[in-house]
Design a protein around this motif. Structure first.
Motif, short mmCIF file in Angstrom:
data_model
loop_
_atom_site.label_atom_id
_atom_site.label_comp_id
_atom_site.label_asym_id
_atom_site.label_seq_id
_atom_site.Cartn_x
_atom_site.Cartn_y
_atom_site.Cartn_z
N THR A 1 0.76 -1.36 -0.02
CA THR A 1 0.12 0.13 -0.05
C THR A 1 0.86 1.21 0.08
OG1 THR A 1 -1.73 -1.24 1.25
CG2 THR A 1 -1.86 0.88 1.19
N GLU A 2 2.13 1.45 0.91
CA GLU A 2 2.84 2.39 0.83
C GLU A 2 3.57 2.61 -0.35
OE1 GLU A 2 5.42 1.46 4.16
OE2 GLU A 2 3.76 2.10 5.63
N ASP A 3 3.70 1.50 -1.35
CA ASP A 3 4.52 1.75 -2.36
C ASP A 3 3.52 2.21 -3.72
OD1 ASP A 3 6.98 0.87 -1.40
OD2 ASP A 3 6.61 -1.18 -2.16
N GLN A 4 2.44 2.25 -3.52
CA GLN A 4 1.33 2.65 -4.46
C GLN A 4 1.25 4.11 -4.36
OE1 GLN A 4 -2.04 0.54 -4.13
NE2 GLN A 4 -1.27 -1.62 -4.17
N ASP A 5 0.98 4.80 -5.67
CA ASP A 5 0.41 6.38 -5.53
C ASP A 5 -1.06 6.14 -5.32
OD1 ASP A 5 0.02 8.93 -5.73
OD2 ASP A 5 0.48 8.89 -7.79
N CYS A 6 -1.69 6.54 -4.00
CA CYS A 6 -3.14 6.05 -3.91
C CYS A 6 -3.53 7.73 -3.76
CB CYS A 6 -3.21 5.32 -2.75
SG CYS A 6 -2.52 3.95 -2.71
N GLU A 7 -3.33 8.45 -4.68
CA GLU A 7 -3.95 9.81 -4.83
C GLU A 7 -4.37 10.07 -6.49
OE1 GLU A 7 -2.68 14.45 -3.83
OE2 GLU A 7 -2.71 12.88 -2.23
N SER A 8 -5.60 10.60 -6.66
CA SER A 8 -5.82 11.07 -7.89
C SER A 8 -7.07 12.23 -7.65
CB SER A 8 -6.42 9.82 -8.69
OG SER A 8 -7.49 9.30 -8.21
N THR A 9 -7.21 12.66 -8.99
CA THR A 9 -8.37 13.83 -8.97
C THR A 9 -9.11 13.54 -10.09
OG1 THR A 9 -6.75 15.32 -10.31
CG2 THR A 9 -6.77 15.65 -8.05
N ALA A 10 -10.31 13.96 -10.08
CA ALA A 10 -11.44 13.97 -11.39
C ALA A 10 -12.42 14.89 -10.88
CB ALA A 10 -11.87 12.42 -11.27
N CYS B 1 -12.95 7.74 -0.16
CA CYS B 1 -12.01 8.59 -0.27
C CYS B 1 -12.14 9.68 -0.74
CB CYS B 1 -10.90 7.63 -0.75
SG CYS B 1 -10.32 6.19 0.23
N GLY B 2 -13.31 10.06 -1.48
CA GLY B 2 -13.38 11.19 -2.36
C GLY B 2 -13.64 12.53 -1.31
N LEU B 3 -12.73 13.61 -1.60
CA LEU B 3 -13.09 14.82 -0.92
C LEU B 3 -13.00 16.06 -2.08
CD1 LEU B 3 -10.32 14.13 1.84
CD2 LEU B 3 -12.83 14.17 2.01
N PHE B 4 -13.35 17.07 -1.36
CA PHE B 4 -13.41 18.38 -2.35
C PHE B 4 -11.97 18.62 -2.37
CE2 PHE B 4 -12.60 22.82 -2.67
CZ PHE B 4 -13.42 23.29 -3.69
N ASN B 5 -11.33 19.07 -3.93
CA ASN B 5 -10.16 19.49 -3.98
C ASN B 5 -10.23 20.97 -4.39
OD1 ASN B 5 -7.39 19.21 -4.60
ND2 ASN B 5 -7.77 19.02 -6.77
N ILE C 1 -10.80 14.99 -5.21
CA ILE C 1 -9.17 14.45 -4.72
C ILE C 1 -9.72 13.10 -4.04
CG2 ILE C 1 -8.97 15.51 -2.79
CD1 ILE C 1 -5.72 15.52 -3.77
N TYR C 2 -9.31 12.18 -4.59
CA TYR C 2 -9.35 10.70 -3.90
C TYR C 2 -8.06 10.26 -3.25
CZ TYR C 2 -13.44 10.55 -6.42
OH TYR C 2 -14.69 10.85 -7.02
N LYS C 3 -7.85 10.38 -1.89
CA LYS C 3 -6.44 9.69 -1.07
C LYS C 3 -6.67 8.89 -0.42
CE LYS C 3 -5.10 14.56 -0.29
NZ LYS C 3 -4.70 15.67 0.47
N GLY C 4 -5.95 7.79 -0.72
CA GLY C 4 -6.11 6.31 0.16
C GLY C 4 -6.09 5.30 -0.85
N CYS C 5 -5.59 4.05 -0.63
CA CYS C 5 -5.43 2.83 -1.26
C CYS C 5 -6.64 1.88 -1.03
CB CYS C 5 -4.34 2.21 -1.31
SG CYS C 5 -2.83 3.09 -1.77
N ILE C 6 -7.42 2.26 0.34
CA ILE C 6 -8.46 1.24 0.70
C ILE C 6 -9.31 2.33 0.86
CG2 ILE C 6 -9.13 -0.56 2.42
CD1 ILE C 6 -6.10 -0.99 2.72
N CYS C 7 -10.71 2.13 0.14
CA CYS C 7 -11.71 3.36 0.23
C CYS C 7 -12.90 2.35 0.63
CB CYS C 7 -11.94 3.90 -0.76
SG CYS C 7 -10.28 4.92 -1.14
N THR C 8 -13.98 2.91 1.13
CA THR C 8 -15.25 2.26 1.39
C THR C 8 -16.11 2.46 -0.10
OG1 THR C 8 -16.24 4.52 2.06
CG2 THR C 8 -15.78 2.86 3.96
N MET C 9 -16.83 1.68 -0.34
CA MET C 9 -17.40 1.54 -1.51
C MET C 9 -18.90 2.23 -1.96
SD MET C 9 -15.11 0.48 -3.40
CE MET C 9 -16.01 0.53 -4.93
N ASP C 10 -19.00 3.34 -1.01
CA ASP C 10 -20.24 4.10 -0.93
C ASP C 10 -20.12 5.15 -1.79
OD1 ASP C 10 -18.31 5.27 0.86
OD2 ASP C 10 -19.95 6.05 1.93
#
Length: 132
Positions: free
Chosen positions: A24-33, A64-68, A86-95
Motif C-alpha cells: 500500500t505504501e509503494d502505491q500512489d493512492c491519490e488522484s483527482t477527477a 476516499c473522495g473529498l473536495f479538491n 481528490i481521492y486519497k487512500g488505497c483502501i476506500c469504502t465503496m459507498d
C-alpha cells in the motif's frame, strides 16, 4: 501443540500485515477527477466587494473522495464552475457519499451575474445573482 498453532497463526498474520502495508505504501493512492454538482444552496443577492457563500453539493465515487478545488471559466458576468474531487487512500469504502464545499463569489461591480455549476457534460445548475 495448541501454543505452537497459535504462534504459527500469529506469525503468519503479522507477515501478511507487513506485506500488505508495504504494498500500500509503494502505491500512489491519490488522484483527482471532475465530478458533477447535484445542488447549490445560498442567497441570490449580495453587494459589491462582499463575499457571497454558496453551498455546493456533489457526489464522489467512494469514501476516499473529498473536495479538491473549483475550476472557473469567466465570460463577462457568466461564470461556469466545475468541481474537482481528490481521492486519497488505497483502501476506500465503496459507498457514493455526497460532499459539500463552500463556493465564495466576490463581485467587483454591480449587476446581474449567472453562476453555472456543471451538473453533466452539457447541463448546468444556474444561480442568478443580483449585485447592488
Amino acid at each position: 501443540m495448541k501454543s505452537k498453532l497459535i504462534l504459527l497463526v500469529t506469525v503468519a498474520f503479522l507477515a501478511l500485515q507487513c506485506s500488505t502495508t508495504k504494498d500500500t505504501e509503494d502505491q500512489d493512492c491519490e488522484s483527482t477527477a471532475e465530478t458533477v454538482v447535484i445542488d447549490v444552496k445560498g442567497s441570490t443577492e449580495t453587494e459589491v466587494n462582499k463575499d457571497l457563500i454558496l453551498e455546493v453539493f456533489f457526489p464522489v465515487s467512494n469514501g476516499c473522495g473529498l473536495f479538491n478545488e473549483f475550476k472557473e471559466t469567466i465570460d463577462g458576468k457568466i461564470i461556469t464552475v466545475s468541481v474537482e474531487a481528490i481521492y486519497k487512500g488505497c483502501i476506500c469504502t465503496m459507498d457514493v457519499p455526497t460532499r459539500v464545499a463552500l463556493y465564495t463569489f466576490t463581485p467587483t461591480e454591480a449587476g446581474v451575474y449567472t453562476l453555472r455549476f456543471k451538473s453533466t457534460t452539457d447541463t448546468f445548475i444556474e444561480k442568478t445573482i443580483t449585485v447592488n
